[in-house]
Design a protein around this motif. Structure first.
Motif, PDB file in Angstrom:
ATOM      1  N   LEU A  46       0.808  -1.216   0.000  1.00 33.67           N
ATOM      2  CA  LEU A  46       0.000   0.000   0.000  1.00 33.67           C
ATOM      3  C   LEU A  46       0.843   1.270   0.000  1.00 33.67           C
ATOM      4  CD1 LEU A  46      -2.781  -0.991   2.578  1.00 33.67           C
ATOM      5  CD2 LEU A  46      -3.009  -0.851   0.097  1.00 33.67           C
ATOM      6  N   GLY A  47       2.096   1.126   0.421  1.00 36.17           N
ATOM      7  CA  GLY A  47       2.961   2.297   0.495  1.00 36.17           C
ATOM      8  C   GLY A  47       2.586   3.240   1.616  1.00 36.17           C
ATOM      9  N   THR A  48       2.061   2.698   2.695  1.00 41.04           N
ATOM     10  CA  THR A  48       1.653   3.529   3.830  1.00 41.04           C
ATOM     11  C   THR A  48       1.810   2.746   5.117  1.00 41.04           C
ATOM     12  OG1 THR A  48      -0.127   4.955   4.679  1.00 41.04           O
ATOM     13  CG2 THR A  48      -0.781   2.817   3.809  1.00 41.04           C
ATOM     14  N   GLN A  49       1.970   3.471   6.228  1.00 42.34           N
ATOM     15  CA  GLN A  49       2.096   2.829   7.536  1.00 42.34           C
ATOM     16  C   GLN A  49       0.718   2.636   8.142  1.00 42.34           C
ATOM     17  OE1 GLN A  49       4.637   4.901  10.276  1.00 42.34           O
ATOM     18  NE2 GLN A  49       4.652   3.234  11.768  1.00 42.34           N
ATOM     19  N   LEU A  50       0.434   1.410   8.562  1.00 42.04           N
ATOM     20  CA  LEU A  50      -0.865   1.085   9.145  1.00 42.04           C
ATOM     21  C   LEU A  50      -0.836   1.084  10.673  1.00 42.04           C
ATOM     22  CD1 LEU A  50      -1.882  -1.815   6.731  1.00 42.04           C
ATOM     23  CD2 LEU A  50      -2.661   0.563   6.673  1.00 42.04           C
ATOM     24  N   PHE A  51       0.329   0.793  11.245  1.00 42.80           N
ATOM     25  CA  PHE A  51       0.451   0.728  12.700  1.00 42.80           C
ATOM     26  C   PHE A  51       1.763   1.366  13.128  1.00 42.80           C
ATOM     27  CE2 PHE A  51      -2.077  -2.909  11.356  1.00 42.80           C
ATOM     28  CZ  PHE A  51      -3.179  -2.826  12.186  1.00 42.80           C
ATOM     29  N   THR A  52       1.744   1.988  14.300  1.00 39.85           N
ATOM     30  CA  THR A  52       2.989   2.415  14.932  1.00 39.85           C
ATOM     31  C   THR A  52       3.365   1.364  15.967  1.00 39.85           C
ATOM     32  OG1 THR A  52       1.760   3.740  16.560  1.00 39.85           O
ATOM     33  CG2 THR A  52       2.513   4.855  14.561  1.00 39.85           C
ATOM     34  N   ARG A  53       4.634   1.044  16.009  1.00 46.05           N
ATOM     35  CA  ARG A  53       5.124   0.001  16.917  1.00 46.05           C
ATOM     36  C   ARG A  53       5.645   0.644  18.192  1.00 46.05           C
ATOM     37  NH1 ARG A  53       4.115  -0.985  11.462  1.00 46.05           N
ATOM     38  NH2 ARG A  53       4.361  -3.208  10.981  1.00 46.05           N
ATOM     39  N   SER A  54       5.357   0.013  19.327  1.00 45.24           N
ATOM     40  CA  SER A  54       5.875   0.472  20.611  1.00 45.24           C
ATOM     41  C   SER A  54       5.990  -0.722  21.535  1.00 45.24           C
ATOM     42  CB  SER A  54       4.947   1.528  21.225  1.00 45.24           C
ATOM     43  OG  SER A  54       3.708   0.935  21.601  1.00 45.24           O
ATOM     44  N   ALA A  55       6.511  -0.464  22.726  1.00 42.97           N
ATOM     45  CA  ALA A  55       6.647  -1.549  23.703  1.00 42.97           C
ATOM     46  C   ALA A  55       5.290  -2.106  24.094  1.00 42.97           C
ATOM     47  CB  ALA A  55       7.387  -1.050  24.935  1.00 42.97           C
ATOM     48  N   ASN A  56       4.225  -1.310  23.928  1.00 47.44           N
ATOM     49  CA  ASN A  56       2.875  -1.751  24.291  1.00 47.44           C
ATOM     50  C   ASN A  56       2.158  -2.468  23.160  1.00 47.44           C
ATOM     51  OD1 ASN A  56       3.103  -0.633  26.876  1.00 47.44           O
ATOM     52  ND2 ASN A  56       2.491   1.393  26.125  1.00 47.44           N
ATOM     53  N   GLY A  57       2.834  -2.619  22.002  1.00 48.46           N
ATOM     54  CA  GLY A  57       2.210  -3.322  20.882  1.00 48.46           C
ATOM     55  C   GLY A  57       1.993  -2.403  19.690  1.00 48.46           C
ATOM     56  N   LEU A  58       0.914  -2.632  18.963  1.00 46.71           N
ATOM     57  CA  LEU A  58       0.610  -1.889  17.753  1.00 46.71           C
ATOM     58  C   LEU A  58      -0.510  -0.882  18.001  1.00 46.71           C
ATOM     59  CD1 LEU A  58       0.601  -4.755  15.072  1.00 46.71           C
ATOM     60  CD2 LEU A  58       2.499  -3.303  15.779  1.00 46.71           C
ATOM     61  N   THR A  59      -0.322   0.322  17.471  1.00 49.36           N
ATOM     62  CA  THR A  59      -1.361   1.346  17.538  1.00 49.36           C
ATOM     63  C   THR A  59      -1.769   1.709  16.118  1.00 49.36           C
ATOM     64  OG1 THR A  59      -0.430   2.258  19.580  1.00 49.36           O
ATOM     65  CG2 THR A  59      -1.955   3.655  18.326  1.00 49.36           C
ATOM     66  N   PRO A  60      -3.058   1.570  15.767  1.00 47.81           N
ATOM     67  CA  PRO A  60      -3.476   1.872  14.398  1.00 47.81           C
ATOM     68  C   PRO A  60      -3.254   3.345  14.058  1.00 47.81           C
ATOM     69  CG  PRO A  60      -5.182   0.651  15.573  1.00 47.81           C
ATOM     70  CD  PRO A  60      -4.170   1.079  16.590  1.00 47.81           C
ATOM     71  N   THR A  61      -2.818   3.599  12.847  1.00 41.45           N
ATOM     72  CA  THR A  61      -2.701   4.964  12.352  1.00 41.45           C
ATOM     73  C   THR A  61      -4.064   5.448  11.860  1.00 41.45           C
ATOM     74  OG1 THR A  61      -2.176   4.238  10.113  1.00 41.45           O
ATOM     75  CG2 THR A  61      -0.324   4.516  11.641  1.00 41.45           C
ATOM     76  N   GLY A  62      -4.140   6.715  11.530  1.00 40.63           N
ATOM     77  CA  GLY A  62      -5.366   7.250  10.959  1.00 40.63           C
ATOM     78  C   GLY A  62      -5.731   6.560   9.655  1.00 40.63           C
ATOM     79  N   MET A  63      -4.724   6.214   8.855  1.00 40.35           N
ATOM     80  CA  MET A  63      -4.990   5.510   7.601  1.00 40.35           C
ATOM     81  C   MET A  63      -5.591   4.135   7.868  1.00 40.35           C
ATOM     82  SD  MET A  63      -5.107   5.350   4.389  1.00 40.35           S
ATOM     83  CE  MET A  63      -4.246   6.841   3.884  1.00 40.35           C
ATOM     84  N   ALA A  64      -5.103   3.453   8.904  1.00 34.60           N
ATOM     85  CA  ALA A  64      -5.657   2.140   9.240  1.00 34.60           C
ATOM     86  C   ALA A  64      -7.137   2.264   9.608  1.00 34.60           C
ATOM     87  CB  ALA A  64      -4.875   1.517  10.389  1.00 34.60           C
ATOM     88  N   GLN A  65      -7.480   3.287  10.366  1.00 38.73           N
ATOM     89  CA  GLN A  65      -8.884   3.485  10.732  1.00 38.73           C
ATOM     90  C   GLN A  65      -9.736   3.771   9.491  1.00 38.73           C
ATOM     91  OE1 GLN A  65      -9.956   2.845  13.592  1.00 38.73           O
ATOM     92  NE2 GLN A  65      -8.315   3.130  15.073  1.00 38.73           N
ATOM     93  N   THR A  66      -9.171   4.492   8.539  1.00 41.62           N
ATOM     94  CA  THR A  66      -9.895   4.791   7.307  1.00 41.62           C
ATOM     95  C   THR A  66     -10.107   3.537   6.467  1.00 41.62           C
ATOM     96  OG1 THR A  66      -8.988   7.038   7.248  1.00 41.62           O
ATOM     97  CG2 THR A  66      -9.834   6.150   5.170  1.00 41.62           C
ATOM     98  N   LEU A  67      -9.105   2.663   6.449  1.00 39.63           N
ATOM     99  CA  LEU A  67      -9.171   1.466   5.609  1.00 39.63           C
ATOM    100  C   LEU A  67      -9.985   0.335   6.231  1.00 39.63           C
ATOM    101  CD1 LEU A  67      -5.486   1.238   4.300  1.00 39.63           C
ATOM    102  CD2 LEU A  67      -7.496   2.074   3.082  1.00 39.63           C
ATOM    103  N   LEU A  68     -10.226   0.388   7.557  1.00 40.67           N
ATOM    104  CA  LEU A  68     -10.898  -0.732   8.231  1.00 40.67           C
ATOM    105  C   LEU A  68     -12.256  -1.071   7.631  1.00 40.67           C
ATOM    106  CD1 LEU A  68     -11.044  -2.867  10.424  1.00 40.67           C
ATOM    107  CD2 LEU A  68     -11.868  -1.095  12.002  1.00 40.67           C
ATOM    108  N   PRO A  69     -13.185  -0.109   7.430  1.00 40.67           N
ATOM    109  CA  PRO A  69     -14.480  -0.500   6.849  1.00 40.67           C
ATOM    110  C   PRO A  69     -14.362  -1.061   5.440  1.00 40.67           C
ATOM    111  CG  PRO A  69     -14.287   1.894   7.033  1.00 40.67           C
ATOM    112  CD  PRO A  69     -13.151   1.318   7.800  1.00 40.67           C
ATOM    113  N   LEU A  70     -13.351  -0.608   4.679  1.00 49.04           N
ATOM    114  CA  LEU A  70     -13.147  -1.162   3.338  1.00 49.04           C
ATOM    115  C   LEU A  70     -12.657  -2.607   3.426  1.00 49.04           C
ATOM    116  CD1 LEU A  70     -11.422   1.922   1.661  1.00 49.04           C
ATOM    117  CD2 LEU A  70     -13.806   1.205   1.476  1.00 49.04           C
ATOM    118  N   ALA A  71     -11.765  -2.865   4.377  1.00 45.36           N
ATOM    119  CA  ALA A  71     -11.281  -4.237   4.559  1.00 45.36           C
ATOM    120  C   ALA A  71     -12.411  -5.148   5.002  1.00 45.36           C
ATOM    121  CB  ALA A  71     -10.151  -4.259   5.593  1.00 45.36           C
TER     122      ALA A  71
END
Length: 286
Positions: A46-71
């Motif tokens: 997709l050429g875009t970041q869907l999650f930010t990685r941290s010690a607490n796991g994955l956090t969805p980006t704004g793009m991920a939230q936008t793509l969720l209903p399409l998925a």
């Protein structure tokens, strides 16, 4: 941006739904590193970041939230493709997916499904037990039992008799001779949804004064009523079948019921069969 590989979408959807790689892996029956690689491959395609990685796991980006209903739509269409292809259009065999509330899915549908399976052994069922209104126009389900009016186009909707909801307790309450109004008895209410008490107020009914339990899960509310935690609301016919005892029978909330199917799906024999059987049975059970 290239067209993403369809086999990568379930991993993205599962992580969004379950909140972590490990939970998504369990839901998909895959190893966690496999899910991680699929997420990374989807991001690369997709050429875009869907999650930010941290010690607490994955956090969805704004793009991920936008793509969720399409998925979700892609996965629903793919599942519908499999259901439609699971049998010939005029055969009483194959998969029928029903969406309805958690209470109906847990207490009303099971015996009906067993009856239909006895009469049409080739049928297989999927039940989406959710209090959200699934989108039948996107083939999230074949048939819906709804308590709100359908708003999408191209749907066949049959209005069933209203479902009466009333107050119940686990044991008989002799409030007249005991002199204790039901409002002074322990009560089972909802929590963050905050629907039950405002509905009582809107109907001009005095509010209960002793909240014993707050919970938004209607199945848990019914379980608490059956366990004797307090008085609470339940579908009248269901409460009677469960052996509960009616409290303040003049307090009743009529809940509208619709049975809904997409007009294209209604032409398929197995879906038409299930729709007709539900239409006949639910008017006596809800």
């Amino acid at each position: 941006m290239s067209t993403p590989s369809l086999d990568l979408i379930p991993a993205f959807h599962a992580v969004m739904q379950h909140g972590s790689l490990s939970a998504a892996a369990r839901a998909l029956g895959l190893a966690q590193p496999t899910v991680r690689r699929q997420i990374e491959a989807l991001e690369a395609e997709l050429g875009t970041q869907l999650f930010t990685r941290s010690a607490n796991g994955l956090t969805p980006t704004g793009m991920a939230q936008t793509l969720l209903p399409l998925a979700a739509s892609v996965l629903a269409e793919a599942a519908a493709l499999g259901r439609v292809a699971s049998a010939e259009a005029e055969a009483l065999e194959g998969v029928v997916r029903i969406t309805t509330s958690r209470v109906v899915a847990g207490h009303v549908l099971p015996p009906l499904i067993e009856e239909m399976r006895r009469d049409a052994p080739g049928l297989r069922f999927e039940v989406a037990a959710t209090d959200r209104a699934e989108d039948l126009t996107r083939r999230a389900a074949d048939i819906a039992i709804r308590f709100t009016p359908p708003r999408q186009q191209a749907l066949v909707a049959v209005r069933l008799p209203d479902c009466a909801v009333g107050l119940f307790a686990a044991t008989p309450l002799d409030t007249e001779t005991a002199g204790t109004p039901w409002q002074d008895l322990p009560f089972v209410a909802d929590d963050r949804e905050d629907v039950i008490l405002p509905a009582l107020a809107a109907a001009g009914v005095e509010a209960p004064r002793r909240i014993a339990l707050r919970c938004d899960d209607p199945l848990a509310q019914i379980a608490a009523i059956r366990a004797g935690v307090g008085v609470g609301f339940c579908q009248v016919k269901l409460g009677e079948r469960l052996g509960l005892h009616r409290v303040a029978p003049l307090i009743v909330h009529p809940m509208p019921v619709w049975l809904v199917v997409h007009e294209d799906q209604a032409r398929i024999a197995r879906i038409r069969f299930v729709f007709d059987r539900l239409k006949s049975a639910l008017r006596h059970l809800l």
